[in-house]
Design a protein around this motif. Structure first.
Motif, PDB file in Angstrom:
ATOM      1  N   ASP B 492       0.841  -1.202   0.000  1.00 46.95           N
ATOM      2  CA  ASP B 492       0.000   0.000   0.000  1.00 46.95           C
ATOM      3  C   ASP B 492       0.873   1.247   0.000  1.00 46.95           C
ATOM      4  O   ASP B 492       2.092   1.171   0.127  1.00 46.95           O
ATOM      5  CB  ASP B 492      -0.970  -0.016   1.188  1.00 46.95           C
ATOM      6  CG  ASP B 492      -0.252   0.003   2.525  1.00 46.95           C
ATOM      7  OD1 ASP B 492       0.611   0.877   2.734  1.00 46.95           O
ATOM      8  OD2 ASP B 492      -0.570  -0.867   3.376  1.00 46.95           O
ATOM      9  N   THR B 511      -1.513  -2.732  18.649  1.00 47.81           N
ATOM     10  CA  THR B 511      -2.262  -1.860  17.739  1.00 47.81           C
ATOM     11  C   THR B 511      -1.832  -0.417  17.942  1.00 47.81           C
ATOM     12  O   THR B 511      -1.396  -0.046  19.031  1.00 47.81           O
ATOM     13  CB  THR B 511      -3.785  -2.005  17.955  1.00 47.81           C
ATOM     14  OG1 THR B 511      -4.449  -1.153  17.024  1.00 47.81           O
ATOM     15  CG2 THR B 511      -4.201  -1.627  19.359  1.00 47.81           C
ATOM     16  N   THR B 512      -1.910   0.357  16.874  1.00 53.05           N
ATOM     17  CA  THR B 512      -1.643   1.786  16.991  1.00 53.05           C
ATOM     18  C   THR B 512      -2.922   2.552  16.691  1.00 53.05           C
ATOM     19  O   THR B 512      -2.896   3.743  16.458  1.00 53.05           O
ATOM     20  CB  THR B 512      -0.555   2.208  15.985  1.00 53.05           C
ATOM     21  OG1 THR B 512      -0.980   1.837  14.682  1.00 53.05           O
ATOM     22  CG2 THR B 512       0.776   1.582  16.290  1.00 53.05           C
ATOM     23  N   LYS B 513      -4.031   1.808  16.663  1.00 53.72           N
ATOM     24  CA  LYS B 513      -5.265   2.428  16.186  1.00 53.72           C
ATOM     25  C   LYS B 513      -6.135   3.003  17.290  1.00 53.72           C
ATOM     26  O   LYS B 513      -7.250   3.456  17.037  1.00 53.72           O
ATOM     27  CB  LYS B 513      -6.040   1.431  15.325  1.00 53.72           C
ATOM     28  CG  LYS B 513      -5.302   1.216  14.020  1.00 53.72           C
ATOM     29  CD  LYS B 513      -5.854   0.133  13.169  1.00 53.72           C
ATOM     30  CE  LYS B 513      -4.875  -0.162  12.049  1.00 53.72           C
ATOM     31  NZ  LYS B 513      -5.177  -1.396  11.352  1.00 53.72           N
TER      32      LYS B 513
HETATM   33  N1  LIG Z   1      -0.624  -1.775   5.953  1.00 52.88           N
HETATM   34  C1  LIG Z   1      -0.245  -1.220   7.121  1.00 52.88           C
HETATM   35  N2  LIG Z   1       0.262   0.034   7.142  1.00 52.88           N
HETATM   36  C2  LIG Z   1       0.620   0.596   8.303  1.00 52.88           C
HETATM   37  N3  LIG Z   1       0.542  -0.001   9.501  1.00 52.88           N
HETATM   38  C3  LIG Z   1       0.032  -1.244   9.553  1.00 52.88           C
HETATM   39  C4  LIG Z   1      -0.384  -1.915   8.380  1.00 52.88           C
HETATM   40  N4  LIG Z   1      -0.806  -3.149   8.739  1.00 52.88           N
HETATM   41  C5  LIG Z   1      -0.680  -3.221  10.080  1.00 52.88           C
HETATM   42  N5  LIG Z   1      -0.172  -2.088  10.576  1.00 52.88           N
HETATM   43  C6  LIG Z   1       0.152  -1.819  11.966  1.00 52.88           C
HETATM   44  O1  LIG Z   1       0.106  -3.034  12.695  1.00 52.88           O
HETATM   45  C7  LIG Z   1      -0.793  -2.931  13.779  1.00 52.88           C
HETATM   46  C8  LIG Z   1      -1.403  -4.257  14.073  1.00 52.88           C
HETATM   47  O2  LIG Z   1      -2.245  -4.668  13.008  1.00 52.88           O
HETATM   48  P1  LIG Z   1      -3.392  -5.697  13.300  1.00 52.88           P
HETATM   49  O3  LIG Z   1      -4.120  -5.943  12.045  1.00 52.88           O
HETATM   50  O4  LIG Z   1      -2.809  -6.867  14.022  1.00 52.88           O
HETATM   51  O5  LIG Z   1      -4.292  -4.948  14.356  1.00 52.88           O
HETATM   52  P2  LIG Z   1      -5.256  -3.720  14.099  1.00 52.88           P
HETATM   53  O6  LIG Z   1      -5.467  -3.504  12.670  1.00 52.88           O
HETATM   54  O7  LIG Z   1      -4.712  -2.593  14.888  1.00 52.88           O
HETATM   55  O8  LIG Z   1      -6.567  -4.243  14.798  1.00 52.88           O
HETATM   56  P3  LIG Z   1      -7.559  -5.382  14.233  1.00 52.88           P
HETATM   57  O9  LIG Z   1      -6.987  -5.893  12.968  1.00 52.88           O
HETATM   58  O10 LIG Z   1      -7.579  -6.401  15.315  1.00 52.88           O
HETATM   59  O11 LIG Z   1      -8.837  -4.712  14.035  1.00 52.88           O
HETATM   60  C9  LIG Z   1      -1.760  -1.861  13.365  1.00 52.88           C
HETATM   61  O12 LIG Z   1      -2.350  -1.223  14.482  1.00 52.88           O
HETATM   62  C10 LIG Z   1      -0.853  -0.889  12.607  1.00 52.88           C
HETATM   63  O13 LIG Z   1      -0.113  -0.073  13.474  1.00 52.88           O
END
Ligand SMILES: Nc1ncnc2c1ncn2[C@@H]1O[C@H](COP(=O)(O)OP(=O)(O)OP(=O)(O)O)[C@@H](O)[C@H]1O
Ligand SMILES: [Mg+2]
Lengths: 124, 557
Positions: B492, B511-513
């Motif tokens: 992406d 998570t950073t969300k």
């Molecule tokens: N394509 C990406 N670009 C930037 N950061 C990413 C990307 N994919 C994952 N991350 C980082 O990795 C973290 C963990 O991802 P993960 O999918 O495990 O959890 P999430 O998306 O935060 O929550 P969930 O998927 O459980 O809803 C994210 O919070 C983000 O910081």
């Protein structure tokens, strides 16, 4: 219009109490609550519900056992049962079009709206 | 030069005669006399023909100047005692057992010599046959002249026929080159192993032809040049000798060597003259193909076992997590159910104008849903023990995953760039689970691009060439070099992942969300699913320049 009789069998007293309040408030249902599988089974015959909401995991006699006993009895075998479970996932319930082992199925926690919807679709 | 040793032999029977015969041939030894009261004894006779003084009484020689050693071959203890008492100081007496031993050794040597002679003759005959072609076979009966194989100036080698015989007849394939890389010896076993004849190589520097189609050094050449650089260009395995200084050990596969595919172990050692000058190198070849094959089999079996063990551990872990998850699900969801019903109850009780109460109730409901989502994902862990594996087309899995999140793409101004290879081999996969994987990855990509952007989806098949990004990062080591795999890359143009988080993103609850977004289980579930497929997943990123997630899967055989 006759109110539908719904029997709720679940060992969580607070849950059954709230369900009773919420469903009766709609004015469409008459609710009876039993907090054990055994009591629920015996209550079925006299209450003659239009539908049973049946929890699966209960201490004395679990939901599937109750359902089996009801199936074996001429008087009760046609009463629709909707299982309540805290263990299955919503997606699994949906994937099986809401039916597991021939019975409809809802996963806790459930919204009142959804509960009413399931009752309306299944009660006779 | 040390002075010659002077010895006296007492007793000239069979044993005494053997001693006379042996010592008379040795340059460094002088026999000053042979003694026996029987002057017709065989040893006395031999001594006379060799102009060695004889006597009936040993005392005649006892005080001869420079006597070093007396051999008593009479076997008589009494004489031994007498000798010990009467010998001059510093003279050694060797008798009894020691002499017997020497005699045994002599016999042994005779036997060996006899055998060598026979062998040499036989070989000569064979060589004769091959060389003769269609001309009548005339067996060459005279003993072979190994000196012919040795260049005249290599004096050092010309001297001892025994050494030549040892090399020529050794069961270990052996060749020797001099310091000018010219072949001095190429023994019979070596001919047998390589299929190349000594006569084609002796005196030339063409020994490489036995192994290679292009000229390049053999281990013996490397030892001669004493240049141990760039060895990995030449051999699969190599190391310095563990036994010999400046020796070299190397191993490799050879196709059609002496008509067979062989795994050869080479050992080369430098040979120095008495002044320590490097004059030659000896190289031995051992065919350990069978052992190597067995070893490789063993290694494979071991990897398989390890793989299975890993799977069992993994399954066991998931099982535990699964049990835990259902327990937690039950215990947590029931109270959640009560809260939700309670909220529903209150909603109906509150007059419509009480906005802040409604807002509070909505927050409660959202929290219940959030907690429920965690339980849901936790339950996911427990459901992987039984993968429904079938040969699947990865592109079609990607397509259906994409359609599950299509609405989100369209509403957030994101373009999909497919770079999909048509003829990607099938993978052995659980379709639903893999869809879950790609949905998770797509969702993350979408969430990383709130302002919109591109998602590039690549899929292709390839052969694993060596240790790469993914394979080296992997603890389990399920993949072998040369194995065919399917690779999916999803890239992406979003915010990217800082270097220090590249591994953490696969950990549960990372998570950073923040509160609004995810719970941090997406990628950990994803990784689990990929590992259950015995695949690899890893993330790469330049922070601020987007992220790329790569999935490598085994192909269906
Ligand atoms: N394509 C990406 N670009 C930037 N950061 C990413 C990307 N994919 C994952 N991350 C980082 O990795 C973290 C963990 O991802 P993960 O999918 O495990 O959890 P999430 O998306 O935060 O929550 P969930 O998927 O459980 O809803 C994210 O919070 C983000 O910081
Ligand atoms: Mg995510």
């Amino acid at each position: 219009m006759d109110r539908k009789r719904i029997l709720v069998i679940d060992d969580e007293e607070n849950f059954t109490k709230l369900i009773k309040w919420n469903l009766e408030k709609t004015g469409k249902y008459e609710i009876r609550v039993e907090n054990s599988g055994l009591l629920g089974f015996s209550a079925t015959k006299e209450f003659k519900p239009h539908l049973i909401l049946l929890d699966i995991l209960m201490p004395d006699m679990d939901g599937s056992e109750v359902a089996f006993q009801l199936k074996c009895d001429e008087d009760t075998k046609d009463i629709p049962i909707v299982f309540l479970t805290a263990v299955a996932k919503k997606e699994e319930v949906e994937a099986n079009s809401g039916v597991i082992g021939g019975h409809p199925f809802i996963a806790k926690p459930v919204e009142l709206e959804q509960l009413i919807d399931v009752i309306e679709r299944n009660a006779y | 030069m040390a002075e010659k040793a002077k010895i006296l032999i007492i007793g000239a029977g069979k044993c005494g005669r053997a001693l006379v015969e042996l010592f008379s041939k040795i340059e460094k030894i002088t026999i000053i006399g042979v003694v026996d009261f029987n002057q017709d004894a065989p040893g006395i006779k031999l001594a006379k023909t060799l102009n060695i003084p004889t006597a009936v009484d040993y005392r005649e020689f006892m005080n001869k100047a420079g006597l070093n050693c007396i051999f008593n071959s009479t076997g008589k203890a009494q004489i031994e005692e007498e000798l010990m008492l009467s010998k001059p100081a510093g003279v050694e007496v060797i008798g009894g057992c020691s002499v017997n031993l020497i005699q045994e050794l002599i016999k042994e040597r005779e036997k060996v010599e006899q055998q060598l002679k026979g062998l040499a003759q036989r070989r000569n005959n064979v060589v004769g046959n091959i060389d003769a072609g269609s001309t009548p076979i005339i067996p060459k009966m005279e003993p072979p002249d190994f000196n012919k194989q040795v260049k005249k100036d290599e004096d050092f080698w010309g001297k001892d026929k025994l050494i030549e015989s040892i090399i020529q007849n050794s069961a270990v394939a052996t060749f020797v080159i001099n310091s000018q890389h010219k072949v001095l010896y190429w023994n019979v076993a070596c001919e047998e192993l390589t299929g190349t004849k000594a006569k084609d190589l002796l005196g030339t520097s063409g020994h490489w032809k036995a192994f290679y189609s292009h000229q390049r050094p053999c281990v013996a050449d490397i030892v001669i040049d004493n240049s141990f650089v760039d060895l990995d260009k030449f051999y699969k395995v190599y190391r310095g000798s563990t036994l010999i200084p400046n020796g070299l050990h190397a191993e490799d596969w050879y196709s059609k060597l002496g008509g067979k595919d062989r795994y050869i172990v080479f050992d080369a050692a430098p040979i120095y003259d008495t002044e320590g000058k490097l004059i030659a190198a000896i190289e031995t070849l051992q065919d350990i193909t069978e052992r190597k094959k067995a070893e490789d089999e063993l290694k494979k079996a071991y990897t398989r076992l390890k793989e299975m063990q890993n799977q069992v551990i993994q399954a066991e872990k998931l099982n535990t997590i699964g049990q835990l998850a259902s327990g937690v699900a039950h215990e947590v969801r029931n109270p959640l159910g009560i809260i939700l019903q309670g909220v529903n109850y209150l909603e109906n009780k509150i007059p419509a104008k009480e906005g802040d109460v409604f807002e509070t109730l909505t927050m409660l409901k959202d929290s219940v849903k959030r907690a429920d989502k965690i339980i849901n994902t936790l339950l996911d862990f427990s459901r992987f023990t039984n993968l429904d594996l079938r040969p699947e087309d990865i592109n079609s899995i990607l397509e259906s995953s994409l359609s599950l999140v299509r609405i989100k793409f369209e509403s957030s101004n994101i373009d999909i760039i497919p770079e999909i290879k048509k003829d990607v081999p099938k993978v052995l996969a659980d379709r639903n689970k893999l869809e879950q994987v790609f949905v998770n990855i797509f969702l993350n990509a979408i969430q990383a691009m709130p302002e919109g952007g591109n998602i590039t989806i690549r899929s292709y098949g390839k052969k694993l060439e060596g240790i790469e990004n993914g394979t080296s990062r992997r603890e389990e080591g399920y993949f072998m070099i040369g194995e065919k795999v399917v690779v999916v890359e999803i890239e992406d143009t979003g915010v990217g992942i800082p270097e220090e988080n590249l591994k953490k993103v696969f950990e549960p609850f990372f998570t950073t969300k923040g509160l609004t977004g995810g719970v941090g289980l997406g990628l950990s579930v994803t990784k689990n699913i990929i590992h259950m497929h015995r695949g690899i997943i890893y993330a790469e990123s330049r922070f601020g320049h987007g992220a790329k997630v790569t999935v490598i899967l085994k192909i269906a055989e």
